[in-house]
Design an enzyme around this catalytic site. Structure first.
Site: not given
Ligand code: GLY
Length: 336
Positions: A84, A182, A200, A210-213, A233-234, A236
Site C-alpha cells: 500500500s 498509508t 501511499t 484518482r487521488v486520495g487524501d 490513514t484509511g 481517503g
Molecule cells: N489514505 C490513502 C488513500 O485513500 O489514498
C-alpha cells in the site's frame, strides 16, 4: 482563547470518553515524552516502526527533520512486501501504479506534494524536491513524473509480480477491498520544530487518476509549528472531505490533547457522514509539548512511537470502545 478544560466540557468526545469509562486509561489518554527525549517520531501502522527507527538514526547521524521524514518514509516506500506504499503498491484498475505523497516543514510552513506519480519509487523525496526547488506546492501526473526525471530520480517499473497477480485476481471478480494502509510520519525535533510526511499507493484498483487524501495538505497531513502535527490513514474519500489533519491540529490549538483531537475529528466526521461511524479513518497526532495520540474507527489501528531509548507499536484509541450511538442524527455516549 478556549482552555482545554472548557474545550473538553463542551466536547461530545468528553461525554463519549466518560461514558466509555476509559478517560484515564491508555490508549485513550495522550502520552508524552520528557523534553530530553527528542526526536519524537510517530507514524501509522506497525510498518511505521522500522521507518521511525530509520528516522531516528538519521537525526542521530546529524540529519535534519526533513531528512528524517524522507529517510523514514523511504523505508516503507522501498519495502516490496508493503502493498500500500511505494514500489510494492497495488496498481489502479488499469494495472498502473500511481503514487501519492506529501511533506511539510514546520519552520516557514512549507509544503510539497506529488499526486498520481508513475514510475518513480520514492514519491516523498520528489515531494520534498517540489517544496525546495519550485515555487509550487503540488505537481500531478505526467508533470510530476517529468519533474522527477529531470531532477535525477530514476524511472523504475513499479509493478511487482505479487501486485500484478493480485490485480489479475481482482480483474476476474472486480470485488474486495485489500486495504489502503498509508504511512504518515510525524517528527518533533530536539529544537522543537515539527515535520511530517505521508506516502501511499492509494486505494487499490482505483480509477486511473484518482487521488486520495495523502498528498492533500490539511487532509492526509498537516503540520503547524506553533501547535502540532497530524496525519491520516484509511479511506481517503472519508478524510479529504473533512480536512481532517487540519482539523486535528486546530482542535489541539484550542486545548485538546493529540488523542482527544484525533477522536474528536472522527466523531465530527461521523456526525455528518452518511456512513456515520461506519467509516475507515485513522489518525495520529503529536503536539509541540511532545504528547502524542491516535484514534481509529472500528477496532482502531496500530501505530508506532519512537524516541531515544524507546520504539514500540501501540494500539490506538478505538472508536468502537467509546460506545457511541446515533441519537436523532447525532452521536452520543450511551453510558453503558
Ligand atoms: N489514505 C490513502 C488513500 O485513500 O489514498
Amino acid at each position: 482563547m478556549i482552555t482545554r478544560r472548557h474545550f473538553l466540557a463542551r466536547s461530545p468526545l468528553a461525554l463519549a470518553l466518560a461514558g466509555a469509562g476509559c478517560q484515564r486509561e491508555q490508549p485513550t489518554e495522550s502520552m508524552s515524552t520528557p523534553t530530553s527525549q527528542r526526536p519524537l517520531i510517530v507514524s501509522t501502522w506497525p510498518f511505521g516502526k522500522p521507518a521511525n527507527e530509520q528516522a531516528l538514526a538519521t537525526v542521530r547521524a546529524g540529519g535534519s527533520g526533513l531528512d528524517a521524514v524522507v529517510a523514514g518514509i523511504g523505508v516503507a516506500e522501498a519495502d516490496l512486501s508493503n502493498s500500500s506504499v511505494g514500489a510494492g503498491g497495488l496498481p489502479n484498475a488499469e494495472g498502473v501504479v500511481q503514487l501519492d505523497a506529501c511533506i511539510m516543514a514546520g519552520p516557514g510552513h512549507r509544503a510539497g506534494s506529488v499526486a498520481a506519480l508513475e514510475g518513480i519509487g520514492h514519491p516523498v523525496a520528489v515531494a520534498r524536491k517540489v517544496m525546495e526547488s519550485t515555487p509550487h506546492v503540488m505537481l500531478a501526473g505526467a508533470g510530476a513524473k517529468k519533474f522527477a526525471l529531470e531532477n535525477g530520480f530514476p524511472e523504475v517499473d513499479l509493478r511487482t509480480p505479487e501486485a500484478t497477480a493480485k490485480w489479475r485476481e481482482w480483474q476476474a471478480t472486480r470485488d474486495g477491498d485489500p486495504g489502503h494502509d498509508t504511512i504518515a510520519l510525524l517528527v518533533l525535533m530536539p529544537d522543537g520544530n515539527l515535520y511530517g510526511g505521508c506516502s501511499t499507493s492509494g486505494l487499490a484498483f482505483k480509477l486511473p487518476g484518482r487521488v486520495g487524501d495523502s498528498p492533500i495538505i490539511g487532509s492526509g497531513l498537516y503540520v503547524d509549528n506553533e501547535v502540532g502535527a497530524a496525519g491520516a490513514t484509511g479511506l481517503g474519500e472519508n478524510v479529504m472531505r473533512y480536512c481532517a489533519s487540519f482539523l486535528i491540529v486546530e482542535l489541539m490549538r484550542r486545548g485538546a490533547t493529540p488523542g482527544e483531537a484525533c477522536a474528536e475529528a472522527i466523531l465530527r466526521t461521523a456526525r455528518q457522514d452518511p456512513k456515520g461511524i461506519d467509516l475507515s479513518i485513522n489518525f495520529i497526532a503529536i503536539d509541540k509539548q511532545g504528547r502524542w495520540g491516535a484514534a481509529g474507527t472500528g477496532k482502531g489501528f496500530a501505530y508506532a512511537v519512537t524516541y531515544p531509548g524507546y520504539s514500540e507499536v501501540l494500539p490506538s484509541l478505538a472508536l468502537s470502545d467509546l460506545k457511541v450511538k446515533a441519537v436523532g442524527g447525532h452521536l452520543e455516549a450511551t453510558g453503558d
